[in-house]
Design a protein around this motif. Structure first.
Motif, mmCIF file in Angstrom:
data_model
loop_
_atom_site.group_PDB
_atom_site.id
_atom_site.type_symbol
_atom_site.label_atom_id
_atom_site.label_comp_id
_atom_site.label_asym_id
_atom_site.label_seq_id
_atom_site.Cartn_x
_atom_site.Cartn_y
_atom_site.Cartn_z
ATOM 1 N N PHE A 1 27.248 -23.372 3.956
ATOM 2 C CA PHE A 1 28.275 -24.071 4.151
ATOM 3 C C PHE A 1 29.402 -23.694 3.090
ATOM 4 N N PHE A 2 30.683 -23.503 3.877
ATOM 5 C CA PHE A 2 31.735 -23.033 3.224
ATOM 6 C C PHE A 2 32.792 -24.084 3.619
ATOM 7 N N PRO A 3 33.111 -25.057 2.507
ATOM 8 C CA PRO A 3 34.053 -26.221 2.951
ATOM 9 C C PRO A 3 35.534 -25.866 3.379
ATOM 10 N N LYS A 4 36.263 -24.989 2.695
ATOM 11 C CA LYS A 4 37.243 -24.502 3.017
ATOM 12 C C LYS A 4 37.214 -23.574 4.543
ATOM 13 N N ALA A 5 36.392 -22.723 4.647
ATOM 14 C CA ALA A 5 36.540 -22.061 5.920
ATOM 15 C C ALA A 5 36.164 -23.304 7.107
ATOM 16 N N MET A 6 35.146 -24.041 6.600
ATOM 17 C CA MET A 6 34.947 -25.328 7.744
ATOM 18 C C MET A 6 35.959 -25.835 8.124
ATOM 19 N N LEU A 7 37.071 -26.162 7.314
ATOM 20 C CA LEU A 7 38.164 -26.791 7.512
ATOM 21 C C LEU A 7 39.251 -26.220 8.524
ATOM 22 N N ARG A 8 39.101 -24.660 8.062
ATOM 23 C CA ARG A 8 40.069 -24.023 9.074
ATOM 24 C C ARG A 8 39.224 -23.617 10.310
ATOM 25 N N VAL A 9 38.016 -23.905 10.346
ATOM 26 C CA VAL A 9 37.425 -23.665 11.806
ATOM 27 C C VAL A 9 37.532 -24.987 12.666
ATOM 28 N N LEU A 10 37.613 -26.032 11.974
ATOM 29 C CA LEU A 10 37.794 -27.444 12.868
ATOM 30 C C LEU A 10 39.420 -27.591 13.252
ATOM 31 N N ILE A 11 40.183 -27.114 12.174
ATOM 32 C CA ILE A 11 41.651 -27.295 12.241
ATOM 33 C C ILE A 11 42.418 -25.860 12.693
ATOM 34 N N ARG A 12 43.224 -26.185 13.457
ATOM 35 C CA ARG A 12 44.318 -24.987 13.607
ATOM 36 C C ARG A 12 45.511 -25.178 12.895
ATOM 37 N N PHE A 13 45.418 -24.424 11.636
ATOM 38 C CA PHE A 13 46.837 -24.752 10.777
ATOM 39 C C PHE A 13 47.665 -24.123 11.328
ATOM 40 N N PRO A 14 49.040 -24.488 10.854
ATOM 41 C CA PRO A 14 50.214 -23.775 11.144
ATOM 42 C C PRO A 14 50.215 -22.443 10.715
ATOM 43 N N MET A 15 50.976 -21.450 11.508
ATOM 44 C CA MET A 15 51.057 -20.061 11.164
ATOM 45 C C MET A 15 51.638 -19.844 9.755
#
Length: 485
Positions: free
Chosen positions: A452-466
């Protein structure tokens, strides 16, 4: 010159006949021509060279006699090579290389003294770039990879005008002589991952890669009977370029319109270019819907069967779940027949001519489905849930993962039918354990869920702005994770 491959033209002609026979294959061409009053042996494969370019060069050369008269007999080979300043030239020094360049589509000149060089006038047959059917987008580029490795590298180079972009050419297979290019961004790709790919390519021993990229995947990862795809295939140049910037490695196989991307995880098979062609909020919504649909495509059918056969698990609020009339055919058999039947319809649609595929789909959906319900073979709820599961499966971007999901769904369904609720949860645990055990290229397949990588998990679930700084993924093991430096 001292780099002569043969002692004379006649020796070169005898070698060519020993390799391709005397008039045994019509496309193997040898011609004795005269340039500047000098006999030259021309060898090439008809259909792989650009005949118009080659004819133009040779015709114009007939009128350049001043090059011949101004050079001594010893320097005439060098003068002939200097005449082709705008084309790639290669001095051929051994017979294996000579066979390779001829079969690759180069035109070979054998001089009077046996000096041999190859002229790159290749023109491979193939189609023009067009949008891939399996990776369509509403907005975005409409060009995709083709079966030409040179065109594919050009499509990538057009999007990444970086001096760090590298294309390493490798040749594999004993008979097929298949060209394979390893594409990576120097400084972004892991040297450990690059060495892994290079070593596996060097160890590859086979007579040919007729199934191109899929055959290569099985050789690279010793796939065996593993159902999960260990690489991601893409036919879009923009997706390939985006992965190269992240530190991934692309493997391009000649004659294949798909490019292999490594290393990848389960998440990469669920991503789609459409998410990045929309606003971040919309892209996030599309991504979450796709993740949810993938999960339900796996568990919905066996879970519905569990609730239908184990009514004591169903709360009063949803007692309506389950068929009201069971019919003569057991529910498990109905589900299996319907699920496998839809897969057969999918295969039939692929092999059916396009003008007939629509009519076949209407007949299968309306006539066969309705009649099957009327005669009591299927209950209406079985048709409904099987159809919804099939639609959810089709929403998975990776075709390889969608087929694997169907296999796991059948495994869950059989386990549930045999053992009931314990079977459903035991089979789910077995699938989860199996996915956790996979580590192609030493990369956890369920990253960033497990480990489990929390920050990476967040980027997987959310498409952050460029505009938000996005480091290269941890799994690429990039020596420089900062993409802005």
């Amino acid at each position: 010159m001292t780099e002569n491959l043969f002692t004379s033209i006649r020796e070169g002609e005898r070698w060519f006949i020993s390799q391709f026979g005397e008039d045994e294959t019509f496309d193997a061409t040898k011609r004795l021509i005269h340039l500047w009053d000098r006999e030259i042996l021309l060898l090439y494969m008809n259909g792989l060279v650009d005949g118009e370019v080659l004819t133009t060069l040779l015709t114009e050369m007939q009128y350049r006699n001043e090059l011949y008269t101004s050079n001594t007999d010893e320097n005439i080979d060098k003068a002939l090579m200097d005449y082709f300043p705008y084309h790639a030239l290669e001095i051929v020094k051994d017979e294996d290389s000579l066979a390779k360049v001829i079969l690759s589509g180069l035109a070979v000149f054998v001089m009077k003294d046996g000096f041999t060089f190859a002229l790159d006038v290749r023109s491979y047959p193939g189609r023009n770039p067009e949008e891939p059917d399996t990776e369509k987008v509403i907005r975005g580029s409409r060009d995709g990879f083709t079966e030409n490795i040179l065109m594919n590298t050009s499509l990538i180079r057009r999007r990444l005008r970086a001096t760090e972009l590298r294309f390493e050419m490798h040749e594999t297979s004993v008979k097929g002589k298949t060209d394979i290019a390893i594409a990576f961004l120097k400084g972004a790709a892991s040297e450990e991952h690059l060495d892994f790919v290079r070593q596996r390519l060097d160890q590859l021993k086979t007579d040919g890669l007729t199934m191109t990229d899929k055959s290569l995947e099985e050789f690279l990862f010793k796939q065996g009977f593993h159902p999960m795809p260990f690489v991601r295939y893409t036919e879009r140049a923009d997706i390939c370029a985006a992965h190269l910037l992240e530190g991934h490695i692309a493997i391009i196989v000649d004659t294949s319109p798909s490019v292999i991307l490594v290393p990848v995880t389960l998440v990469h098979h669920l991503q789609h270019a459409e998410e990045y062609r929309q606003a971040p909020l919309i892209g996030t919504f599309i991504r979450l819907v796709r993740f949810t649909g993938t999960f339900f495509s796996l568990v919905m059918l066996p879970f519905w069967y569990l609730l239908s056969t184990e009514k004591h698990f169903v709360p009063e609020a949803i007692k309506y779940i389950g068929p009201n009339e069971w019919g003569e055919v057991p529910l498990f058999v109905q589900l299996m027949l319907a699920d496998v039947g839809i897969e057969i319809l999918r295969m039939a649609a692929i092999h059916t001519p396009t003008p007939l595929s629509t009519a076949m789909g209407l007949v299968a959906a309306i006539v066969i489905g309705q009649v099957a319900i009327d005669v009591g073979l299927f209950s209406s709820e079985v048709v409904l849930y099987v159809a919804v599961s099939a639609i959810l499966t089709f929403a998975i971007p990776s075709f390889e993962l969608s087929i694997t999901t169907k296999v796991f769904r059948i495994f869950l369904l059989v386990s549930t039918a045999l053992l009931g609720a314990p079977g459903f949860f035991i089979a789910s645990a077995v699938i989860y354990y199996y996915l956790c055990s996979l580590k192609p290229m030493n990369v956890p397949y369920l990253w960033p869920f497990t480990p489990f990588f929390p920050k990476a998990m967040l980027r997987v679930l959310i498409r952050f702005p460029m505009t938000i700084d996005d480091p290269r993924p941890f799994i690429t093991d990039s020596p420089n994770r900062d993409r802005m430096s």
